[in-house]
Design a protein around this motif. Structure first.
Motif, mmCIF file in Angstrom:
data_model
loop_
_atom_site.group_PDB
_atom_site.id
_atom_site.type_symbol
_atom_site.label_atom_id
_atom_site.label_comp_id
_atom_site.label_asym_id
_atom_site.label_seq_id
_atom_site.Cartn_x
_atom_site.Cartn_y
_atom_site.Cartn_z
ATOM 1 N N ASP A 132 0.827 -1.213 0.000
ATOM 2 C CA ASP A 132 0.000 0.000 0.000
ATOM 3 C C ASP A 132 0.857 1.258 0.000
ATOM 4 O O ASP A 132 0.583 2.207 -0.723
ATOM 5 N N ASP A 136 2.455 1.639 -3.432
ATOM 6 C CA ASP A 136 1.453 2.091 -4.401
ATOM 7 C C ASP A 136 1.145 3.575 -4.187
ATOM 8 O O ASP A 136 0.974 4.309 -5.144
ATOM 9 N N ASP A 150 3.933 5.631 -5.633
ATOM 10 C CA ASP A 150 3.950 5.619 -7.092
ATOM 11 C C ASP A 150 2.834 6.469 -7.678
ATOM 12 O O ASP A 150 2.977 7.022 -8.763
#
Length: 138
Positions: A131, A134, A137
């Motif tokens: 998480d 992500d 990113d």
């Protein structure tokens, strides 16, 4: 003298160490250990012992020892985990080929609960890392 004594001696304790100044400058030329501080490796701090006022050299020696000790303890923790993996593999081999029914009966529930707990923690922590990755990113 063949083996010079260090200036400080650290008596390791459960949560850190007692710090002693090594002294030989006395009329009897006896070795004396005078406690000057107590170190807590978990908190990463230290306190002078009694009315002792620590010098800059004392503080530097304690800080160096603390950094080294924390690094050693971190290495040991990781080594313990690698050993645990080895023990799990050895336990699986034992359960498959050597354990009697009575031996398995005595350890199965405890092992299953411990492995379930570990699996749950590892999955949750891996999901948290994914998480965060992500989020970084996106």
């Amino acid at each position: 003298m063949a083996g010079e004594l260090p200036e400080y001696y650290f008596r390791v304790r459960e949560q850190g160490a007692a710090v002693y100044r090594v002294e030989t400058d006395n009329p009897e030329r006896r070795l004396e250990l005078n406690q000057i501080a107590v170190v807590n490796t978990k908190r990463g701090d230290w306190k002078p012992q009694g009315a002792t006022e620590l010098t800059a050299a004392d503080e530097a020696a304690i800080a160096d020892w603390l950094a080294h000790r924390q690094a050693v303890l971190a290495e040991r923790r990781l080594d313990d985990i690698h050993r645990a993996v080895d023990h799990l593999n050895l336990t699986a081999a034992w359960a498959q080929s050597q354990a009697t029914d009575a031996e398995l009966e005595g350890v199965t529930d405890t092992l299953l609960l411990a492995m379930h707990d570990l699996r749950t923690v590892l999955i949750r922590r891996k999901a948290d890392r994914i998480d965060r990755a992500d989020g970084a990113d996106g």
